[in-house]
Design an enzyme around this catalytic site. Structure first.
Site, PDB file in Angstrom:
ATOM      1  N   ASN A   9      -9.748  -9.767  -6.813  1.00 25.08           N
ATOM      2  CA  ASN A   9     -10.392  -7.901  -6.341  1.00 25.08           C
ATOM      3  C   ASN A   9     -11.032  -8.149  -7.200  1.00 25.08           C
ATOM      4  OD1 ASN A   9      -9.958  -5.923  -4.963  1.00 25.08           O
ATOM      5  ND2 ASN A   9      -7.995  -4.670  -5.724  1.00 25.08           N
ATOM      6  N   ARG A  89     -10.790  -9.896  -1.148  1.00 20.34           N
ATOM      7  CA  ARG A  89     -10.198  -8.360  -1.133  1.00 20.34           C
ATOM      8  C   ARG A  89     -11.702  -8.202  -0.612  1.00 20.34           C
ATOM      9  NH1 ARG A  89      -6.341  -3.577  -2.787  1.00 20.34           N
ATOM     10  NH2 ARG A  89      -7.161  -2.544  -1.051  1.00 20.34           N
ATOM     11  N   HIS A 177      -6.233   0.155   3.177  1.00 20.21           N
ATOM     12  CA  HIS A 177      -5.080  -0.034   3.306  1.00 20.21           C
ATOM     13  C   HIS A 177      -4.262  -1.084   4.122  1.00 20.21           C
ATOM     14  CE1 HIS A 177      -5.062   4.052   0.493  1.00 20.21           C
ATOM     15  NE2 HIS A 177      -5.167   2.672  -0.440  1.00 20.21           N
ATOM     16  N   HIS A 204       1.343   4.821   2.143  1.00 20.79           N
ATOM     17  CA  HIS A 204       0.397   3.903   0.833  1.00 20.79           C
ATOM     18  C   HIS A 204       0.160   5.380   0.212  1.00 20.79           C
ATOM     19  CE1 HIS A 204      -1.038   0.491  -0.652  1.00 20.79           C
ATOM     20  NE2 HIS A 204      -1.978   1.700  -1.603  1.00 20.79           N
ATOM     21  N   ASN A 207      -3.641   5.296  -6.269  1.00 26.96           N
ATOM     22  CA  ASN A 207      -4.592   6.143  -6.735  1.00 26.96           C
ATOM     23  C   ASN A 207      -5.280   6.578  -5.730  1.00 26.96           C
ATOM     24  OD1 ASN A 207      -5.881   7.568  -8.677  1.00 26.96           O
ATOM     25  ND2 ASN A 207      -6.345   5.894  -9.258  1.00 26.96           N
ATOM     26  N   ARG A 237     -10.165  11.230  -5.347  1.00 22.43           N
ATOM     27  CA  ARG A 237     -10.782  11.592  -3.479  1.00 22.43           C
ATOM     28  C   ARG A 237     -10.515  13.117  -3.276  1.00 22.43           C
ATOM     29  NH1 ARG A 237     -10.243   5.866  -1.351  1.00 22.43           N
ATOM     30  NH2 ARG A 237      -9.515   5.196  -3.741  1.00 22.43           N
ATOM     31  N   MET A 281      -0.192  11.232 -11.348  1.00 18.65           N
ATOM     32  CA  MET A 281       1.049  11.523 -10.557  1.00 18.65           C
ATOM     33  C   MET A 281       1.982  11.834 -11.810  1.00 18.65           C
ATOM     34  SD  MET A 281       1.642  13.780  -8.415  1.00 18.65           S
ATOM     35  CE  MET A 281       1.237  13.499  -7.348  1.00 18.65           C
ATOM     36  N   ARG A 282       1.947  10.952 -12.547  1.00 18.01           N
ATOM     37  CA  ARG A 282       3.023  11.102 -13.300  1.00 18.01           C
ATOM     38  C   ARG A 282       2.880  12.146 -15.158  1.00 18.01           C
ATOM     39  NH1 ARG A 282       3.197   4.711 -15.175  1.00 18.01           N
ATOM     40  NH2 ARG A 282       1.467   5.450 -14.227  1.00 18.01           N
ATOM     41  N   GLY A 325       1.936   2.941  -6.197  1.00 16.26           N
ATOM     42  CA  GLY A 325       2.269   3.759  -7.580  1.00 16.26           C
ATOM     43  C   GLY A 325       3.646   4.634  -7.475  1.00 16.26           C
ATOM     44  N   ILE A 326       3.183   5.686  -6.726  1.00 18.44           N
ATOM     45  CA  ILE A 326       3.976   6.920  -6.498  1.00 18.44           C
ATOM     46  C   ILE A 326       4.784   6.748  -5.456  1.00 18.44           C
ATOM     47  CG2 ILE A 326       3.952   9.409  -5.016  1.00 18.44           C
ATOM     48  CD1 ILE A 326       0.634   9.624  -6.099  1.00 18.44           C
ATOM     49  N   GLY A 327       4.565   6.277  -4.741  1.00 20.34           N
ATOM     50  CA  GLY A 327       5.782   6.408  -2.983  1.00 20.34           C
ATOM     51  C   GLY A 327       7.459   5.263  -3.624  1.00 20.34           C
ATOM     52  N   ASN A 329       7.570   4.518  -7.105  1.00 20.89           N
ATOM     53  CA  ASN A 329       7.952   5.378  -8.063  1.00 20.89           C
ATOM     54  C   ASN A 329       9.313   6.961  -8.457  1.00 20.89           C
ATOM     55  OD1 ASN A 329       8.523   2.517  -9.596  1.00 20.89           O
ATOM     56  ND2 ASN A 329       5.949   3.304  -9.258  1.00 20.89           N
ATOM     57  N   GLU A 376      -0.197  -5.977  -1.867  1.00 27.89           N
ATOM     58  CA  GLU A 376      -2.009  -6.670  -0.859  1.00 27.89           C
ATOM     59  C   GLU A 376      -2.315  -8.069  -1.966  1.00 27.89           C
ATOM     60  OE1 GLU A 376      -2.691  -2.502  -3.069  1.00 27.89           O
ATOM     61  OE2 GLU A 376      -3.462  -2.581  -1.011  1.00 27.89           O
TER      62      GLU A 376
HETATM   63  P1  AMP Z   1      -1.379   3.207  -7.807  1.00 25.32           P
HETATM   64  O1  AMP Z   1      -2.989   3.485  -7.587  1.00 25.32           O
HETATM   65  O2  AMP Z   1      -0.756   2.577  -6.714  1.00 25.32           O
HETATM   66  O3  AMP Z   1      -1.434   2.098  -8.630  1.00 25.32           O
HETATM   67  O4  AMP Z   1      -0.820   4.139  -8.080  1.00 25.32           O
HETATM   68  C1  AMP Z   1      -1.215   4.883  -9.413  1.00 25.32           C
HETATM   69  C2  AMP Z   1      -0.268   6.216  -9.947  1.00 25.32           C
HETATM   70  O5  AMP Z   1       1.189   5.942  -8.612  1.00 25.32           O
HETATM   71  C3  AMP Z   1      -0.705   7.055 -10.410  1.00 25.32           C
HETATM   72  O6  AMP Z   1      -0.780   8.809  -9.947  1.00 25.32           O
HETATM   73  C4  AMP Z   1       0.761   6.841 -11.112  1.00 25.32           C
HETATM   74  O7  AMP Z   1       0.813   7.700 -11.686  1.00 25.32           O
HETATM   75  C5  AMP Z   1       1.947   6.998 -10.011  1.00 25.32           C
HETATM   76  N1  AMP Z   1       2.809   6.746 -10.584  1.00 25.32           N
HETATM   77  C6  AMP Z   1       3.411   5.617 -10.835  1.00 25.32           C
HETATM   78  N2  AMP Z   1       4.841   5.265 -11.400  1.00 25.32           N
HETATM   79  C7  AMP Z   1       4.905   7.308 -11.276  1.00 25.32           C
HETATM   80  C8  AMP Z   1       6.597   6.987 -11.913  1.00 25.32           C
HETATM   81  N3  AMP Z   1       7.469   6.797 -12.571  1.00 25.32           N
HETATM   82  N4  AMP Z   1       6.359   8.775 -11.688  1.00 25.32           N
HETATM   83  C9  AMP Z   1       5.432   9.752 -10.683  1.00 25.32           C
HETATM   84  N5  AMP Z   1       4.247   8.593 -10.713  1.00 25.32           N
HETATM   85  C10 AMP Z   1       4.240   7.841 -10.862  1.00 25.32           C
END
Ligand code: AMP
Length: 394
Positions: A9, A89, A177, A204, A207, A237, A281-282, A325-327, A329, A376
């Site tokens: 990728n 990818r 996606h 999905h 980020n 974005r 988001m964290r 990541g958000i969905g 976690n 993916e």
């Molecule tokens: P990704 O691009 O799929 O890797 O997702 C990244 C996003 O997932 C970021 O905004 C992270 O802050 C969020 N994320 C990962 N773990 C958590 C968590 N435990 N709680 C809230 N957001 C999370």
């Protein structure tokens, strides 16, 4: 014996890779080169158990050099495992590619014609393919497209209401996606076939964030359109913006396309709305700032809005799946999104949600709510393996 495959990728300054054995869902090793071109470019390689492996001390000034360093490091770490196919990818496959394709010079030239549609990603993806063709001569290279899964959209979800000739010139709702949606669709087919045959909305949320309406395994609508900017707000974005805003910025604020592009891709979304607190988001969840909370409010509201739109595209909903990541976690975001979804038959079970369970809907919920970690990379590895199986059968 089935051969190992490598997945790649390539981004603007990064090259992520994973080596898969002939069978199995987990890579034997994965790693990345990041900050390609900068002085501090770095190659990391980890085994399946997460242990750091030694890497070659080679220059990493461009994709070609980085590819050689990856190749050399993998050969040292796994002397008996030479990849038999390489899966890439690629963000854009244009209007016609609904499946992965084997790359040759003619195909590369065709994929280059899609670069104007995705100027921030496509040229780097193709640079990665070129580098791999040089580093692994004679090894089949398979391109897997983020747009491919959405080629089943009906015309109303494939077009904008612009003068017709723009559709013919490629101004269409491609959707992105797709590798993630394909993975989730496959997981549902294997583990919950009745749901896979029904009406599923996949959120999905990472980020980058989008949602997809999948009916009987086929994408019928998606929140992303011509570019990966449309739909939901993302880390940096904007998501959907009234096009009149862009006209105003050009006419009244003298912003040119470079300035607008920088704003829409890099300075908007959660980062922009939170007043610069974070795109992550964290960090926003942990913040006391009013703007950070408002950014979360907006994100949740837009996911709820698009949930209604995606369900409407299918005449209803049988399951909502969270991934990314958000969905995967964030218990908070899932709980907040599902706060006002009873009207559509979705009722969350807060204890299951808190445990990050796979099914987080209550027993009385008419439709199911699920959390499925997406993969993916595995979709790309499977495409490369399928190519090898075809070669063997031929
Ligand atoms: P990704 O691009 O799929 O890797 O997702 C990244 C996003 O997932 C970021 O905004 C992270 O802050 C969020 N994320 C990962 N773990 C958590 C968590 N435990 N709680 C809230 N957001 C999370």
């Amino acid at each position: 014996m089935s051969g190992a495959v490598l997945t790649l990728n390539a981004g603007s300054s990064s090259l992520k890779f994973a080596l898969y054995a002939g069978t199995g869902d987990l890579p034997m090793a994965e790693g990345m080169v990041d900050r390609i071109g900068a002085d501090e470019a770095r190659l990391t390689l980890k085994s399946a158990s997460g242990e750091s492996l030694p890497v070659a001390d080679l220059p990493l000034n461009d994709h070609a050099q980085s590819m050689n360093a990856v190749l050399s490091s993998l050969r040292t770490a796994f002397p008996n495992t030479e990849p038999r196919a390489i899966g890439h990818r690629v963000v854009h496959g244009g209007a016609n590619h609904a499946q992965p394709v084997m790359i040759d010079e003619a195909k590369l030239a065709e994929l280059e014609t899609y670069s104007p549609f995705a100027p921030l990603h496509q040229p780097h993806n193709l640079a990665g393919i070129r580098a791999a063709m040089k580093a692994f001569p004679g090894v089949p290279q398979i391109a897997c497209f983020d747009t491919a899964f959405h080629r089943t959209h009906p015309w109303v979800n494939d077009t904008f209401a612009l003068p017709r000739e723009y559709y013919d010139r490629g101004v269409r709702r491609y959707g992105f996606h797709g590798l993630s949606y394909e993975y989730i669709s496959g997981e549902l087919r294997n583990t919950a076939p009745l749901i896979a045959d029904g009406r599923v909305v996949v959120a999905h949320l990472g980020n980058g964030a989008s949602m997809c309406a999948i009916q009987n395994g086929r994408s019928v609508a998606s929140t992303m359109g011509f570019s990966a900017l449309d739909g939901l707000p993302m880390g940096t974005r904007s998501g959907q913006v009234d096009p009149g805003v862009l006209l105003y910025l050009m006419d009244q604020e003298n912003m040119d396309s470079t300035a607008i592009s920088d704003m829409l891709y890099r300075r908007s979304g959660l980062l922009g709305l939170s007043g610069g607190v974070s795109n992550d988001m964290r960090t926003l969840e942990a913040s006391d700032s009013k703007e950070a909370h408002q950014a979360i409010e907006y994100f949740v509201f837009r996911v709820q809005r698009e949930l209604g739109a995606m369900a409407a595209a299918m005449g209803g909903i049988d399951a909502l799946v969270f991934c990314g990541g958000i969905g995967e976690n964030s218990r908070l975001i899932r709980a907040r999104v599902c706060e006002r979804t009873e009207w559509i038959g979705l009722e969350i079970d807060h204890a299951r949600n808190a445990e990050n369970a796979r099914i987080i809907s209550s027993d009385v919920s008419r439709a199911r709510i699920m959390v499925i970690p997406t993969d993916e990379g595995l979709v790309i590895a499977r495409a490369a393996r399928a190519h090898l199986a075809q070669e063997r059968a031929a």
